[in-house]
Design a protein around this motif. Structure first.
Motif, PDB file in Angstrom:
ATOM      1  N   SER A  40       0.699  -1.254   0.096  1.00 13.47           N
ATOM      2  CA  SER A  40      -0.196   0.047   0.053  1.00 13.47           C
ATOM      3  C   SER A  40       0.858   1.135   0.063  1.00 13.47           C
ATOM      4  O   SER A  40       2.153   1.187   0.328  1.00 13.47           O
ATOM      5  CB  SER A  40      -0.893  -0.058   1.231  1.00 13.47           C
ATOM      6  OG  SER A  40      -0.085   0.398   2.232  1.00 13.47           O
ATOM      7  N   SER A  44      -2.296   4.474   4.714  1.00 15.35           N
ATOM      8  CA  SER A  44      -3.457   3.707   4.073  1.00 15.35           C
ATOM      9  C   SER A  44      -3.778   2.923   5.228  1.00 15.35           C
ATOM     10  O   SER A  44      -5.047   2.473   5.080  1.00 15.35           O
ATOM     11  CB  SER A  44      -3.231   2.548   3.034  1.00 15.35           C
ATOM     12  OG  SER A  44      -2.288   1.599   3.404  1.00 15.35           O
ATOM     13  N   LYS A  46      -2.164   0.120   6.834  1.00 16.71           N
ATOM     14  CA  LYS A  46      -1.740  -1.183   6.563  1.00 16.71           C
ATOM     15  C   LYS A  46      -1.278  -2.043   8.009  1.00 16.71           C
ATOM     16  O   LYS A  46      -1.583  -3.178   8.267  1.00 16.71           O
ATOM     17  CB  LYS A  46      -0.324  -1.035   5.747  1.00 16.71           C
ATOM     18  CG  LYS A  46      -0.170  -2.246   5.014  1.00 16.71           C
ATOM     19  CD  LYS A  46       1.077  -2.149   3.885  1.00 16.71           C
ATOM     20  CE  LYS A  46       2.493  -1.568   4.275  1.00 16.71           C
ATOM     21  NZ  LYS A  46       2.576  -0.070   4.122  1.00 16.71           N
ATOM     22  N   MET A 140      -3.305  -5.665  -1.397  1.00 15.02           N
ATOM     23  CA  MET A 140      -2.926  -4.367  -1.382  1.00 15.02           C
ATOM     24  C   MET A 140      -4.106  -3.922  -0.678  1.00 15.02           C
ATOM     25  O   MET A 140      -5.421  -3.933  -0.746  1.00 15.02           O
ATOM     26  CB  MET A 140      -2.841  -3.403  -2.725  1.00 15.02           C
ATOM     27  CG  MET A 140      -3.795  -3.506  -3.571  1.00 15.02           C
ATOM     28  SD  MET A 140      -3.381  -2.170  -4.939  1.00 15.02           S
ATOM     29  CE  MET A 140      -3.496  -0.555  -3.894  1.00 15.02           C
ATOM     30  N   ILE A 141      -3.958  -2.613  -0.078  1.00 16.16           N
ATOM     31  CA  ILE A 141      -4.850  -1.762   0.586  1.00 16.16           C
ATOM     32  C   ILE A 141      -4.726  -0.270   0.079  1.00 16.16           C
ATOM     33  O   ILE A 141      -3.546   0.289  -0.099  1.00 16.16           O
ATOM     34  CB  ILE A 141      -4.419  -1.447   2.060  1.00 16.16           C
ATOM     35  CG1 ILE A 141      -4.148  -2.804   2.891  1.00 16.16           C
ATOM     36  CG2 ILE A 141      -5.446  -0.511   2.896  1.00 16.16           C
ATOM     37  CD1 ILE A 141      -3.851  -2.648   4.389  1.00 16.16           C
ATOM     38  N   LEU A 142      -6.015   0.311  -0.497  1.00 21.28           N
ATOM     39  CA  LEU A 142      -6.172   1.489  -0.979  1.00 21.28           C
ATOM     40  C   LEU A 142      -7.170   2.067   0.100  1.00 21.28           C
ATOM     41  O   LEU A 142      -8.094   1.541   0.293  1.00 21.28           O
ATOM     42  CB  LEU A 142      -6.798   1.426  -2.317  1.00 21.28           C
ATOM     43  CG  LEU A 142      -7.254   3.043  -2.872  1.00 21.28           C
ATOM     44  CD1 LEU A 142      -6.146   3.636  -2.978  1.00 21.28           C
ATOM     45  CD2 LEU A 142      -8.097   2.718  -4.151  1.00 21.28           C
TER      46      LEU A 142
END
Length: 223
Positions: A40, A44, A46, A140-142
C-alpha cells in the motif's frame, strides 16, 4: 558502428528475480508456509489492518510478520505487542523487496513453526509492484482518503494483486470517493481481483477479508 555494448539491465534483473521467486514459492509449498505480500502507500492503514488480522487468526494458525521499511522499527514494535513473531527488515534506502531479500527475511524469521508469513512491504505504489517477492498471494490496501483514481495512476499495482482492501470506509462521507467507480477501474485492469471494502478501525468488512485469507492459507497447505 557502436563501440560499446548495450545491456538491458532492468529486464535481466526482473528475469533473475522471477526465477528466484519461483524457487522460493516451491520451498514455501514444501514447508507448507503461506506467504502474503501486503502492499500500500504510506498512511493507508496497513499496520492497523494487519493488527486486526492477527487478532482474528492467531488462535488458529501460527503467524510470523516481516516489517519492511527504509528505516525505523516503529511498525515492528507495534506488531510485537500482538504476541506473534516479528522481524524488522531495513532495505538500505531501497523502496521495495525482491525475492532474495524476502528469502533472507524468511530465514531470519524462521518458518519451522509458522503457517502464515506476512510481509508488510515498503509503503509505495510503484516499486513493490515491479518485483515478485515469491509470495503465494499479493494483497494491497487503498484507503478512501487517497482517492478513487489511484487505479488509473498506478495500474501495475492493481494488476498484480489478488485482493484489494478499500480501507477507512468509515470516512466515506467525508471524502469524495466513488467506490463503484474505483471497483470498475480495478476490475478493468484485473478482472479476477477480489475487492473488499473495510474499516480496520471499526471492523467493517474485516470478517469477509479474514474468511478470504483463511481459505487461501488452507488451500495452499492442502495442495
Amino acid at each position: 558502428m557502436k563501440t560499446f555494448k548495450v545491456m538491458e539491465v532492468k529486464r535481466s534483473i526482473f528475469e533473475n528475480n522471477d526465477r528466484q521467486a519461483d524457487i522460493l514459492r516451491q520451498r514455501l509449498k514444501k514447508d507448507k508456509v503461506f506467504l502474503l505480500n501486503l502492499m500500500s502507500s504510506p498512511g493507508s492503514g496497513k499496520t492497523t489492518t494487519l493488527m486486526q488480522t492477527i487478532q482474528a487468526l492467531k488462535d488458529e494458525m501460527r503467524i510470523g510478520v516481516m516489517e519492511a521499511d527504509i528505516d525505523s522499527d516503529v511498525d515492528a514494535s507495534k506488531i510485537a505487542t500482538s504476541g506473534v513473531k516479528v522481524i524488522q527488515l531495513h532495505t538500505g534506502g531501497m523502496c521495495h523487496l525482491d525475492a532474495d531479500m524476502t528469502k533472507q527475511g524468511l530465514e531470519g524469521l524462521g518458518t519451522n513453526e509458522i503457517d502464515l508469513a506476512i510481509l508488510e512491504n515498503v509503503g509505495n505504489l510503484v516499486c513493490p509492484a515491479e518485483f515478485d517477492t515469491g509470495a503465494v498471494k499479493n494483497a494491497m490496501i487503498l484507503s478512501v482518503p487517497e482517492g478513487d483514481d489511484k487505479p488509473l495512476k498506478y495500474p501495475l499495482m492493481f494488476s498484480i494483486c489478488d485482493v484489494l482492501l478499500v480501507n477507512k470506509m468509515d470516512t466515506l462521507s467525508v471524502f469524495d470517493f466513488d467506490l463503484k467507480a474505483c471497483e470498475e477501474r480495478v476490475k478493468k485492469l484485473n478482472p479476477n481481483i477480489k475487492v473488499i471494502p473495510i474499516s480496520a478501525k471499526t471492523g467493517e468488512g474485516m470478517e469477509e477479508w479474514i474468511i478470504w485469507l483463511r481459505k487461501q492459507v488452507n488451500e495452499w497447505k492442502d495442495r
